[in-house]
Design an enzyme around this catalytic site. Structure first.
Site, PDB file in Angstrom:
ATOM      1  N   ARG A 257       0.781  -1.139   0.009  1.00  0.00           N
ATOM      2  CA  ARG A 257      -0.012  -0.056  -0.194  1.00  0.00           C
ATOM      3  C   ARG A 257       0.744   1.209   0.111  1.00  0.00           C
ATOM      4  O   ARG A 257       1.385   1.561   0.997  1.00  0.00           O
ATOM      5  CB  ARG A 257      -0.887   0.088   1.140  1.00  0.00           C
ATOM      6  N   HIS A 261      -3.964   4.543   4.497  1.00  0.00           N
ATOM      7  CA  HIS A 261      -5.196   3.723   4.482  1.00  0.00           C
ATOM      8  C   HIS A 261      -6.153   4.595   3.592  1.00  0.00           C
ATOM      9  O   HIS A 261      -6.540   3.855   2.601  1.00  0.00           O
ATOM     10  CB  HIS A 261      -5.538   3.442   5.790  1.00  0.00           C
ATOM     11  N   TYR A 270       3.212   5.465  11.531  1.00  0.00           N
ATOM     12  CA  TYR A 270       3.375   4.071  11.929  1.00  0.00           C
ATOM     13  C   TYR A 270       4.443   3.390  11.122  1.00  0.00           C
ATOM     14  O   TYR A 270       4.655   2.150  11.218  1.00  0.00           O
ATOM     15  CB  TYR A 270       1.960   3.391  12.111  1.00  0.00           C
TER      16      TYR A 270
END
Lengths: 366, 329
Positions: A257, A261, A270
């Site tokens: 990815r 998100h 993160y």
């Protein structure tokens, strides 16, 4: 005394290395200009759509949006390998699949722009709308596949799920029933390594997600999800098996990815910049472009022409999206049930009155 | 009693058979419904008659049963799924709430979800833990779902046919305490009953008793007893809990001026509260006493040794009616 009751293995298919160079002798079917140029063009379109959607969100013209950055090869190849009469059961990141299956780009934007009519395009035929709750789409895909099988329609269903979704019971129940009933369904895991902030390593200790198929007694395999040629091979065969009544397949497409998100997320909180940088080196779009260049199927002039054409296409779609008329307030009430019940008709009247107040610039208070 | 008279359970079976014979898109699925004919025998003989492709024994997974039904229904099939007991319906909730109820609205009618989920519910048969609850209010709260509960063999037949033919997702809850309580002669004529109306089972002038499902039996018994004491009760079977027919309820209470709402489910947030509030809003001028509720308590459904203490009985209803009749401002 012990004996081995079962032994399984998971195959990983890849044809191109990270730079787009062949890993070995390429099969004959891989060496022509098509479908690879077409795939590449669609991947560029997908990426431009994505960039545009994010910029619309950032400027307040679109709601929260889930980017497909990094999944272009998975989306484009899966949709392209499907036949019109096959059924797509998408999750919320499959924009390019829907586009390729005929949903106008303006409709996709309409969905993410907070308007239900974005799921109602006639071009979507029997395809399901986006599944937002996690993994539920796998069971719907099995239901669609059951309908096809009972009606003896020799078509396939394809559904996509993220790596995080494979931790959910729905996914396991879907694999199980697909195996038990030999349903014509292909499950594709877009293993993009991150479920919002939780990495693949924390989802499951199994070395592959594809091996979850073994517990259901169905075929499971991995494919390099950034390698359009490998995807073409693996997804195409799985769909053909499904249509031929040879049962379901679980395909774990290894990818990354490259985006947050969603537009409401900030992945820098993160994950490391180094990890992201390394992932960009495996970018599926650049990889296929290198292969096409190397084969003489693509050049800088064609690249520039296609980028310009795509840009125009997207801009025209955005203009369509922004010009869409407001949704009648009645829609919310008229489509909940096949016929609007009397109790709801009373509330519809109240909603009409409220809308009229809003249109007159009132505060909404009596 | 006529030999051809059938029970509520047999009426369910008869309606299923009729619907399957009429429409090849009607397919039954659930746990133990095929070879075994269902744990209550609701689907007895149907696999034999219609084959394994249309009466399907599923793996033991309620989420899957609901999710599969949603997928089938989007393609125009009419799955009729059985959840063996309502206590096991919770794994199905996500599919009912997040998908079945929303499919038509979120696609603006491009797709719909004409599925039926049947489940036996309620107490009174000395069943084990998790086999006796009444959680209809949880389902009736969800916009887009229809919740239907029969209380007699005739209504089981007519309402189940209607549910299967309906283009909306329908939760069809079968009061298992009265599965075999009485027999009625039913003509298998394929006539469905409406899904948008309450059924007035008994006309009266002093007070309206409102209930559904198995509690209709106690409610009718109470009406008989009260009639002997000179109280004329109108008895209404709500039958379709969502969407609900407010008009019939409001008209009746506007006529009688009093009402008692009876249900087996816990009181808090129950359907009785919804009905009482509506009557307060829409029949206020006629009300001679506050709407009264006779319900299960806000406890767990007890294990079977104490279930009769939990379930409202005829005495409870009679007492509530008398108190309501005697109410003075």
């Amino acid at each position: 005394m012990h004996e081995i009751s079962y032994r399984g293995e998971i195959r990983l298919t890849r044809y191109l290395d990270e730079s787009g160079a062949p890993l070995g002798d390429m099969p004959d079917w891989a060496c022509g200009e098509q479908p690879w140029v077409h795939y590449y063009q669609q991947m560029v379109l997908a990426r431009q759509f994505d960039t545009k959607a994010i910029s619309l969100q950032r400027t307040g013209q679109l709601g929260t949006y889930a980017s497909l950055l990094g999944a272009e090869a998975i989306d484009v190849v899966c949709a392209s390998r499907m036949q019109t009469e096959d059924v797509l059961v998408p999750y919320y990141r499959n924009h390019a699949m829907q586009m390729i299956r005929g949903t106008p780009i303006a409709r996709l934007l309409q969905y993410w722009g907070g308007d239900e009519r974005g799921s109602s395009a006639p071009e979507m035929q029997h395809d399901l709308p986006n599944a937002v709750p996690i993994a539920t789409q796998c069971l719907h895909a099995c239901g669609v596949a059951t309908a096809l099988k009972l009606r003896q329609q020799h078509q396939a269903v394809l559904t996509v799920i993220g790596d995080g979704g494979t931790s959910k019971g729905d996914f396991m129940e879907a694999l199980n029933v697909a195996g038990a009933w030999q349903l014509p369904v292909v499950f594709v895991i877009n293993n993009n390594q991150w479920a919002i902030s939780v990495p693949r390593s924390k989802q499951c200790i199994a070395p592959t997600l594809a091996q979850k198929a073994l517990g259901a007694g169905i075929r499971g395999e991995q494919v390099d999800g950034n390698d359009a040629i490998a995807l073409h091979d693996v997804v195409g065969q799985a769909l053909e098996r499904a249509r031929a009544g040879k049962g379901p397949t679980l395909i774990e497409a290894l990818s990354y990815r490259l985006s947050d998100h969603t537009t409401a997320d900030d992945a820098t909180r993160y994950r490391s910049a180094d990890e992201l940088k390394a992932a960009w080196a495996r970018d599926p779009v650049a990889r296929l472009r290198h292969w096409l260049h190397q084969q003489g199927h693509w050049d800088e002039a064609r690249e520039q022409a296609w980028q310009a054409e795509t840009k125009q296409l997207i801009e025209a779609a955005v203009a369509d999206y922004l010009a869409l008329p407001a949704q009648p307030v009645d829609d919310l009430y008229d489509h909940l049930y096949a016929e609007c019940p009397p109790t709801l008709a009373v509330q519809r009247e109240q909603a009409r009155a409220k809308q009229a107040r809003h249109e007159q610039g009132g505060s909404g208070h009596e | 009693m006529n030999d051809n008279a059938i029970t509520l359970l047999e009426a369910v079976n008869l309606a299923l058979a009729r619907a399957m014979a009429d429409d090849p898109d009607v397919v039954l699925l659930g746990e133990d419904i095929g070879t075994n004919g269902g744990v209550f025998r609701a689907t007895a003989g149907l696999q034999e008659r219609f084959g394994e492709r249309r009466v399907i024994d599923t793996p033991l997974a309620e989420t899957m049963i609901a999710g599969l039904s949603v997928g089938m229904a989007t393609q125009g099939m009419r799955p009729v799924a059985e959840i063996q007991f309502m206590g096991f319906i919770f794994p199905a909730f996500e599919h009912l709430v997040a998908h079945a109820a929303r499919m038509r609205a979120r696609t603006r009618g491009r797709l719909s979800c004409p599925m039926v989920l049947r489940a036996p519910f309620g107490g009174g048969i000395h069943a084990p833990e998790h086999h006796s609850e009444s959680t209809e209010a949880l389902l009736a709260h969800i916009p887009g779902l229809r919740v239907v509960i029969p209380s007699s063999p005739a209504r089981a037949y007519g309402l189940l046919l209607a549910a299967i033919r309906c283009d909306d997702p329908v939760i069809f809850l079968e009061p298992k305490r009265i599965y075999r309580a009485s027999k009625t002669l039913i003509e298998d004529n394929g006539q469905a009953l409406p899904l948008d109306t309450c059924f007035t089972l008994r006309e009266g002038s002093d007070i309206t008793l409102i209930s559904w499902g198995a509690m209709i039996s106690e409610t009718l018994d109470a009406a008989d007893r009260l009639a002997a004491e000179g109280v004329s009760c109108e008895v209404i079977d709500v039958a379709t809990l969502n969407p609900i027919d407010h008009a019939t309820l409001v008209a009746s209470v506007s006529k009688t001026g009093r009402c008692v709402i009876i249900h087996e489910a816990p009181r808090h947030g129950g359907m009785g509260a919804e009905i009482a509030a509506t009557l307060g809003e829409q029949a206020r001028a006629a009300l001679l006493a506050p709407p009264c509720r006779v319900t299960g308590h806000d406890t767990l459904m007890p294990y079977y040794r104490n279930e009769q203490l939990y379930l409202p009985d005829t005495d409870d209803i009679v007492t509530a009616v008398k108190a309501t009749m005697e109410y003075v401002e």
